[in-house]
Design a protein around this motif. Structure first.
Motif, PDB file in Angstrom:
ATOM      1  N   ILE A 196       0.835  -1.196   0.000  1.00 46.61           N
ATOM      2  CA  ILE A 196       0.000   0.000   0.000  1.00 46.61           C
ATOM      3  C   ILE A 196       0.875   1.253   0.000  1.00 46.61           C
ATOM      4  CG2 ILE A 196      -1.586   1.367   1.404  1.00 46.61           C
ATOM      5  CD1 ILE A 196      -2.947  -0.748  -0.246  1.00 46.61           C
ATOM      6  N   ALA A 197       1.986   1.199   0.738  1.00 50.51           N
ATOM      7  CA  ALA A 197       2.911   2.337   0.739  1.00 50.51           C
ATOM      8  C   ALA A 197       3.517   2.539  -0.644  1.00 50.51           C
ATOM      9  CB  ALA A 197       4.008   2.120   1.772  1.00 50.51           C
ATOM     10  N   TRP A 224      -7.927  -2.146   2.399  1.00 48.52           N
ATOM     11  CA  TRP A 224      -6.952  -1.755   1.374  1.00 48.52           C
ATOM     12  C   TRP A 224      -7.476  -2.096  -0.015  1.00 48.52           C
ATOM     13  CZ3 TRP A 224      -5.152  -5.496  -1.893  1.00 48.52           C
ATOM     14  CH2 TRP A 224      -5.189  -6.823  -1.461  1.00 48.52           C
ATOM     15  N   MET A 225      -8.321  -3.110  -0.097  1.00 49.44           N
ATOM     16  CA  MET A 225      -8.877  -3.488  -1.402  1.00 49.44           C
ATOM     17  C   MET A 225      -9.740  -2.364  -1.959  1.00 49.44           C
ATOM     18  SD  MET A 225      -9.963  -7.437  -0.647  1.00 49.44           S
ATOM     19  CE  MET A 225      -8.853  -8.547   0.230  1.00 49.44           C
ATOM     20  N   GLY A 229      -5.034   7.752  -2.598  1.00 52.66           N
ATOM     21  CA  GLY A 229      -4.889   8.975  -1.815  1.00 52.66           C
ATOM     22  C   GLY A 229      -4.186   8.719  -0.491  1.00 52.66           C
ATOM     23  N   PRO A 230      -3.896   9.769   0.280  1.00 54.38           N
ATOM     24  CA  PRO A 230      -3.249   9.608   1.582  1.00 54.38           C
ATOM     25  C   PRO A 230      -4.167   8.924   2.585  1.00 54.38           C
ATOM     26  CG  PRO A 230      -3.946  11.870   1.260  1.00 54.38           C
ATOM     27  CD  PRO A 230      -4.130  11.174  -0.051  1.00 54.38           C
ATOM     28  N   ASP A 231      -3.571   8.383   3.654  1.00 56.32           N
ATOM     29  CA  ASP A 231      -4.346   7.630   4.641  1.00 56.32           C
ATOM     30  C   ASP A 231      -5.449   8.444   5.289  1.00 56.32           C
ATOM     31  OD1 ASP A 231      -2.798   5.438   4.165  1.00 56.32           O
ATOM     32  OD2 ASP A 231      -1.457   5.748   5.862  1.00 56.32           O
ATOM     33  N   ARG A 290      -6.973   4.748 -11.652  1.00 50.75           N
ATOM     34  CA  ARG A 290      -5.521   4.939 -11.706  1.00 50.75           C
ATOM     35  C   ARG A 290      -4.776   3.650 -11.430  1.00 50.75           C
ATOM     36  NH1 ARG A 290      -4.627   9.557  -7.459  1.00 50.75           N
ATOM     37  NH2 ARG A 290      -6.456   8.506  -6.603  1.00 50.75           N
ATOM     38  N   PHE A 291      -5.201   2.944 -10.398  1.00 48.31           N
ATOM     39  CA  PHE A 291      -4.542   1.685 -10.057  1.00 48.31           C
ATOM     40  C   PHE A 291      -4.752   0.650 -11.159  1.00 48.31           C
ATOM     41  CE2 PHE A 291      -4.716  -2.590  -8.223  1.00 48.31           C
ATOM     42  CZ  PHE A 291      -3.435  -2.686  -7.702  1.00 48.31           C
TER      43      PHE A 291
END
Length: 235
Positions: free
Chosen positions: A167-168, A187-188, A177-179, A195-196
């Motif tokens: 994830i990092a 995380w999914m 985006g940021p956490d 984008r991913f």
């Protein structure tokens, strides 16, 4: 690619699966379905190796069954009248076929490492396209074999802790985006975006394109390369 008819009027075919899977991955990425694009792009990379193997296996079987192998008469002329382009199948291509077949049960990325080495190229897992491909495969494996996780947020550490390491990586690539944009979602869910998905397709396509580019320029391989086309534009 199809083979010339056998004496009994049989034909053999070696269909290609990778282009369809990659096209589907690209289509799902465009609609924001990053998870689907992830799974389909890795599936395309797996099918791609089997597509190559299947083509060379077709050549291998034709070589064994071609009626031209049989000789007759005092001059030992070919018994058949076969003019298949598969007759150009050579020793180097046999080694490529064997390389894929012998490593069928190996780790997915290692199959590409071994194949590229067979093709005379040094595979560096720390550089593109191997590095990105490795990340894509790692995330796909985590998706299909999910594990429980505990996320933690506190004042001493920015963001959330507890997500998988990758994830990092995808965050550094600005694919998510940021956490602080979420409140502890899976995380999914974070990677399920356009984008991913496009990054997965691009990463895998780069590996497939490089592999095709490394195939021999002689023998039957140009037939395979031409039939496959450009993996970066499969749609």
């Amino acid at each position: 690619m199809n083979n010339a008819p056998h004496p009994r009027r049989q034909q053999q075919f070696a269909p290609y699966h990778a282009p369809l899977l990659m096209a589907k991955a690209r289509a799902h990425a465009a609609t924001g379905e990053g998870l689907v694009a992830l799974v389909l792009s890795v599936a395309a990379s797996e099918a791609f190796l089997q597509d190559i193997y299947g083509f060379y296996q077709l050549c291998h079987e034709h070589e064994a069954a071609c009626p031209n192998r049989q000789r007759r008469g005092i001059l030992q002329r070919p018994a058949g009248n076969c003019f298949s382009p598969l007759h150009a199948y050579g020793e180097r291509e046999k080694r490529i076929r064997d390389s894929i077949g012998e490593n069928e049960r190996g780790e997915h990325l290692d199959k590409y490492v071994v194949l590229h080495e067979c093709l005379g190229s040094v595979a560096d897992k720390g550089r593109a396209p191997f590095q990105s491909m490795n990340t894509v495969i790692t995330i796909r494996n985590a998706l299909v074999h999910p594990k429980g996780e505990l996320l933690v947020r506190d004042q001493q550490h920015p963001g959330l802790r507890g997500y998988p390491r990758f994830i990092a990586q995808v965050k550094q690539l600005k694919l998510i985006g940021p956490d602080d944009e979420d409140s502890g979602i899976s995380w999914m869910q974070r990677i399920d975006n356009e984008r991913f998905g496009r990054w997965c397709v691009k990463s895998v396509a780069a590996m497939l394109a490089l592999t095709l580019d490394l195939l021999p320029r002689e023998g039957v391989s140009p037939l395979l390369v031409e039939a496959m086309g450009d993996p970066t534009s499969w749609s």
